[in-house]
Design a protein around this motif. Structure first.
Motif, PDB file in Angstrom:
ATOM      1  N   UNK A   1       0.831  -1.210   0.000  1.00  8.82           N
ATOM      2  CA  UNK A   1       0.000   0.000   0.000  1.00  8.82           C
ATOM      3  C   UNK A   1       0.860   1.254   0.000  1.00  8.82           C
ATOM      4  N   UNK A   2       1.976   1.205   0.712  1.00  4.40           N
ATOM      5  CA  UNK A   2       2.886   2.360   0.762  1.00  4.40           C
ATOM      6  C   UNK A   2       3.454   2.657  -0.627  1.00  4.40           C
ATOM      7  N   UNK A   3       3.924   1.607  -1.325  1.00  8.74           N
ATOM      8  CA  UNK A   3       4.466   1.807  -2.664  1.00  8.74           C
ATOM      9  C   UNK A   3       3.394   2.314  -3.621  1.00  8.74           C
ATOM     10  N   UNK A   4       2.175   1.872  -3.422  1.00  6.01           N
ATOM     11  CA  UNK A   4       1.079   2.341  -4.277  1.00  6.01           C
ATOM     12  C   UNK A   4       0.821   3.829  -4.043  1.00  6.01           C
ATOM     13  N   UNK A   5       0.921   4.273  -2.812  1.00  9.63           N
ATOM     14  CA  UNK A   5       0.747   5.708  -2.535  1.00  9.63           C
ATOM     15  C   UNK A   5       1.865   6.533  -3.167  1.00  9.63           C
ATOM     16  N   UNK A   6       3.103   6.011  -3.089  1.00  2.57           N
ATOM     17  CA  UNK A   6       4.230   6.715  -3.711  1.00  2.57           C
ATOM     18  C   UNK A   6       4.027   6.807  -5.222  1.00  2.57           C
ATOM     19  N   UNK A   7       3.532   5.727  -5.806  1.00  2.00           N
ATOM     20  CA  UNK A   7       3.293   5.712  -7.253  1.00  2.00           C
ATOM     21  C   UNK A   7       2.241   6.760  -7.610  1.00  2.00           C
ATOM     22  N   UNK A   8       1.209   6.894  -6.778  1.00  2.00           N
ATOM     23  CA  UNK A   8       0.156   7.877  -7.037  1.00  2.00           C
ATOM     24  C   UNK A   8       0.715   9.293  -6.968  1.00  2.00           C
ATOM     25  N   UNK A   9       1.598   9.569  -5.996  1.00  4.38           N
ATOM     26  CA  UNK A   9       2.193  10.905  -5.874  1.00  4.38           C
ATOM     27  C   UNK A   9       3.123  11.196  -7.050  1.00  4.38           C
TER      28      UNK A   9
ATOM     29  N   UNK B   1       2.840   9.972  -9.979  1.00  6.52           N
ATOM     30  CA  UNK B   1       1.970  10.205 -11.125  1.00  6.52           C
ATOM     31  C   UNK B   1       1.447  11.643 -11.124  1.00  6.52           C
ATOM     32  N   UNK B   2       1.111  12.149  -9.941  1.00  2.00           N
ATOM     33  CA  UNK B   2       0.643  13.525  -9.841  1.00  2.00           C
ATOM     34  C   UNK B   2       1.733  14.524 -10.229  1.00  2.00           C
ATOM     35  N   UNK B   3       2.990  14.166  -9.931  1.00  2.00           N
ATOM     36  CA  UNK B   3       4.117  15.047 -10.252  1.00  2.00           C
ATOM     37  C   UNK B   3       4.634  14.844 -11.672  1.00  2.00           C
ATOM     38  N   UNK B   4       4.052  13.873 -12.356  1.00  2.00           N
ATOM     39  CA  UNK B   4       4.467  13.625 -13.732  1.00  2.00           C
ATOM     40  C   UNK B   4       5.772  12.875 -13.845  1.00  2.00           C
ATOM     41  N   UNK B   5       6.206  12.234 -12.774  1.00  2.00           N
ATOM     42  CA  UNK B   5       7.459  11.476 -12.796  1.00  2.00           C
ATOM     43  C   UNK B   5       7.153  10.036 -13.204  1.00  2.00           C
ATOM     44  N   UNK B   6       7.042   9.834 -14.514  1.00  2.18           N
ATOM     45  CA  UNK B   6       6.640   8.524 -15.020  1.00  2.18           C
ATOM     46  C   UNK B   6       7.621   7.408 -14.673  1.00  2.18           C
ATOM     47  N   UNK B   7       8.904   7.742 -14.652  1.00  2.00           N
ATOM     48  CA  UNK B   7       9.895   6.712 -14.318  1.00  2.00           C
ATOM     49  C   UNK B   7       9.727   6.259 -12.876  1.00  2.00           C
ATOM     50  N   UNK B   8       9.438   7.207 -11.973  1.00  2.00           N
ATOM     51  CA  UNK B   8       9.231   6.849 -10.565  1.00  2.00           C
ATOM     52  C   UNK B   8       7.936   6.054 -10.397  1.00  2.00           C
ATOM     53  N   UNK B   9       6.932   6.442 -11.215  1.00  2.00           N
ATOM     54  CA  UNK B   9       5.663   5.709 -11.164  1.00  2.00           C
ATOM     55  C   UNK B   9       5.896   4.243 -11.472  1.00  2.00           C
ATOM     56  N   UNK B  10       6.678   3.977 -12.489  1.00  2.00           N
ATOM     57  CA  UNK B  10       6.959   2.603 -12.898  1.00  2.00           C
ATOM     58  C   UNK B  10       7.685   1.837 -11.797  1.00  2.00           C
ATOM     59  N   UNK B  11       8.648   2.511 -11.158  1.00  2.00           N
ATOM     60  CA  UNK B  11       9.420   1.863 -10.092  1.00  2.00           C
ATOM     61  C   UNK B  11       8.505   1.475  -8.920  1.00  2.00           C
ATOM     62  N   UNK B  12       7.690   2.458  -8.500  1.00  2.00           N
ATOM     63  CA  UNK B  12       6.837   2.200  -7.339  1.00  2.00           C
ATOM     64  C   UNK B  12       5.720   1.196  -7.641  1.00  2.00           C
TER      65      UNK B  12
END
Length: 220
Positions: A71-79, A81-92
């Motif tokens: 759940x924590x990684x999913x929240x990081x991925x959502x944030x 995504x909001x910041x437009x950091x697609x590479x970080x979204x993929x990692x999380x």
């Protein structure tokens, strides 16, 4: 698996089976033998339950920890995504997915241990109930056996005394004791002595009159 491998047999067992042999001359021994087995099983159940309780808590804790991590990684991925950091979204998202897969396995492990723990609890209740019931039956049977043995002894005593039954024997014994008491009290009155009030005094007083043919009371 230990005692759990016998779950079905224990839960399906019927204590009435111990009473199935109506020709058994010693039912109390059959019950005691059956009880010995039940108590051994209950001891094993309690031992495994204590160990299983710890395993269940650990499995539950491991599952919830891994689920929280996913759940924590999913929240990081959502944030991200909001910041437009697609590479970080993929990692999380990858981390969240991996953690969730592990959480699913841990949940299955936890559910299995919880089921085993519940089965142990069910066996504990079943065995405890059976033991309580059989102990009551055993006490009842032993009481009846003691009564039967006592009556048999009285019957033998009655037979030796020439009576048809123990009730008649006691009547004769009481009548004889009353006659002796009356005679002893009569003697006490003649000698101005203290009247006899119980059979212990009677025995002491009667010893003075060895010529009495009635003799001491003897139930043997």
């Amino acid at each position: 698996m230990g005692i759990l491998s016998r779950f079905k047999d224990i839960m399906a067992s019927n204590i009435n089976a111990v009473f199935s042999n109506k020709e058994d001359k010693h039912p109390e021994k059959a019950i005691e033998k059956y009880l010995t087995g039940l108590r051994a099983d209950l001891g094993q159940v309690k031992s495994e339950t204590a160990a299983m309780e710890t395993d269940v808590r650990r499995a539950e804790s491991a599952y919830f920890e891994k689920k929280a991590e996913a759940d924590k990684f999913e929240r990081y991925a959502a944030k991200a995504r909001e910041n437009g950091s697609l590479s970080d979204v993929s990692i999380y998202e990858n981390k969240s997915s991996a953690a969730m897969q592990e959480a699913i396995k841990l949940e299955e492990k936890y559910n299995q241990k919880k089921a085993d723990y519940d089965n142990l609890a069910a066996m504990n209740d079943k065995l405890t109930s059976d033991i309580t019931t059989l102990e009551g039956k055993l006490s009842e049977i032993k009481s009846k056996i003691a009564q039967a043995e006592a009556q048999d002894k009285l019957n033998k005593i009655a037979a030796k005394s020439g009576s048809d039954n123990s009730g008649e024997m006691f009547d004769k014994m009481t009548e004889k004791a009353d006659r002796m008491l009356d005679k002893a009290n009569a003697m006490a009155e003649l000698e101005h002595a203290q009247p006899v009030t119980d059979y212990d005094d009677l025995e002491a007083l009667a010893s003075k009159y060895n010529s009495d043919n009635d003799g001491p009371i003897n139930i043997e």
